[in-house]
Scaffold this active site. Structure first.
Site, PDB file in Angstrom:
ATOM      1  N   ALA A 250      60.945  61.217  -8.917  1.00 20.62           N
ATOM      2  CA  ALA A 250      60.582  60.111  -8.021  1.00 20.62           C
ATOM      3  C   ALA A 250      61.171  58.784  -8.500  1.00 20.62           C
ATOM      4  CB  ALA A 250      59.070  60.024  -7.921  1.00 20.62           C
ATOM      5  N   GLU A 371      54.849  54.325 -10.310  1.00 19.72           N
ATOM      6  CA  GLU A 371      55.836  55.187 -10.991  1.00 19.72           C
ATOM      7  C   GLU A 371      56.173  54.648 -12.374  1.00 19.72           C
ATOM      8  OE1 GLU A 371      56.975  57.978 -10.166  1.00 19.72           O
ATOM      9  OE2 GLU A 371      56.677  58.178  -8.011  1.00 19.72           O
TER      10      GLU A 371
END
Ligand code: TGC
Ligand code: FAD
Length: 392
Positions: A250, A371
């Site tokens: 990601a 993230e």
């Protein structure tokens, strides 16, 4: 809102793209121009995710796009996948987030760590957009430090597990058909697929965001959720490396995606500067505004070149997590600076929804944090270069 036909490519990197890479980028750009840009401002204002885009994204092969065709996916190389994220985020970070979570954080772990039955059951449906997934790692008290998580799974007789805990800030949570929930067990951290409607599981939506408003963010509440091991437990990984390895996928997408948002703001500011007249001249003729534009295009270009090299390393399976951290950290940082600079060029108009600048800028505040925060990526690079971990 102005619609631009080409991406900013100061160093002509597109001359070296394969035909497939060009096609993917062009298809994604057309999708964003025709289906995202006309509606996204309204959705952001109303704080709703444009669910009508999910099926078309599935049909175009945008979901789990780097996974193999065997499971109904597009089997793209790393660069084509990155360009797809770039174009989607040029529309809105929420659209790229949806695709990132679905592809990198749900489909990739099912593909990498799931049983064959789990792959066959979930991957084709997720690829078509007929099912939606979410990824539950963060908890109210454990964000940067997921190793401290309190969510717990215990074995309950033969082939059953009982889950208790709370996850927070989960993209797609309330609309997901399946949640990949990471929990501590006696063996270490394990991943569980929890289906919508399972007794004891709920996913209330979080309200009141000033960022990523066209994206669903939710809590996941697990109260004595009883799960069947064969259906739910990902057999292929134990330990924190399970969820952290998903983040590599990601974060790679974000390194490209954030630049798409920056590109939209740069193009908008450039166009505005050439047409906005003050003191009888376009503001683009003033040195101070040119300095901003020169800096913006330079940082955007450097970010693209960093992401390009990352793509090459990724395809050769030579990329390290710290290299991905560098690209995520740098590219989100410069993207945010570019959007802020664009806002100053548009001045008062920069705060209006008529232009995409403030929406992208506010979105990137979340991208800067999720993230792995900018600080955490700094420390990951620091650990790589010094050999000393400075997290605690
Ligand atoms: P540490 O002891 O360093 O590592 C534990 C185990 O994990 C391995 N590992 C990795 N493996 C693969 N890829 C990586 N990037 C890895 N990083 C670590 C490591 O080798 C070790 O394996 P083993 O076999 O020795 O056990 O772990 P730590 O607890 O000290 O933490 C390190 C730290 C701080 C870097 C990590 O916790 C971290 O990255 N924190 C940030 C958390 C984060 O990024 N959360 C994101 C949640 S998901 C999300 O935000 C989605 S937003 C989606 C959207 O809408 O787009
Ligand atoms: P904290 O960890 O509490 O950090 C607070 C501050 O302290 C930050 O500035 C941080 O950099 C700093 N800090 C922390 N530790 C250190 C250290 N060791 N050294 C120096 N500074 C430090 N999570 C999911 O699991 N799934 C999702 O789908 C998901 N989607 C999200 C969507 C949105 C819109 C947002 C905003 C978040 C999402 N997250 C998701 C959560 C995200 O990953 C976390 O917010 C992020 O990891 C940071 O955690 P935190 O917010 O708890 O901050």
């Amino acid at each position: 809102m102005p619609v631009f036909t080409e991406l900013t490519d100061y160093m002509n990197f597109q001359d070296y793209l394969s035909e497939e890479e060009k096609l993917v980028r062009q298809t994604a750009r057309q999708f964003v121009n025709e289906q995202v840009l006309p509606i996204i401002e309204k959705h952001a204002q109303e704080m709703s995710f444009p669910r009508q885009l999910i099926k078309p994204m599935g049909e175009l092969g945008f979901l789990g796009a780097s996974l193999p065709e065997k499971y109904g996916c597009a089997g793209l190389d790393a660069l084509a996948y990155g360009l797809l994220m770039y174009e989607l985020e040029r529309g809105d970070s929420g659209i790229r987030s949806f695709a990132s979570v679905q592809g990198a954080l749900v489909m990739w772990p099912i593909y990498s760590y799931g049983s064959e039955a789990q792959k066959e059951h979930w991957l084709p449906r997720l690829a078509r957009g007929e099912a939606i997934g979410c990824f539950g790692l963060t908890e109210p008290d454990f964000g940067s430090n997921p190793g401290g998580m309190r969510t717990r799974a215990v074995r309950e007789g033969q082939g059953k597990w009982r889950l208790n805990g709370t996850k927070m800030w989960i993209t797609n949570g309330s609309i997901a058909d399946v949640a990949l929930v990471w929990a501590k067990t006696d063996e270490g951290v394990r991943g569980f697929l929890v289906e919508k409607g399972t007794p004891g599981f709920s996913a209330p939506e979080m309200k009141g965001k000033w960022s990523l408003r066209a994206s669903v963010t939710s809590e996941l509440v697990l109260e004595d959720v009883l799960l069947d091991e064969e259906e739910s437990l990902l057999p292929g990984v134990t330990g924190l490396k399970g969820p952290l390895s998903c983040l590599n996928q990601a974060r790679y997408g974000i390194a490209w995606g954030a630049l798409g948002a920056a590109d939209a703001c740069y193009e908008c500011a450039l166009d505005y500067a050439k047409t906005r007249i003050q003191f009888d001249k376009p503001i683009a003729s003033f040195q101070l505004q040119q300095q901003k534009l020169a800096r913006m295009v330079t940082e955007l270009t450097k970010g693209q070149l960093l992401a390009l090299q990352l793509a090459r390393l990724k395809d050769k399976k030579k990329v390290t997590p710290a290299q991905i951290s560098m690209a995520k950290m740098n590219n989100v940082h410069v993207a945010l600076e570019i959007c802020r600079s664009a806002r100053t060029i548009l001045a008062a108009n920069g705060i209006l929804g008529e232009y995409p600048v403030m929406r992208h800028m506010a979105n990137l505040e979340s991208v800067y944090t999720y993230e792995g925060t900018h600080d955490i990526h700094t420390l990951i690079i620091g650990q790589e270069v010094t050999g000393i971990a400075a997290f605690s």
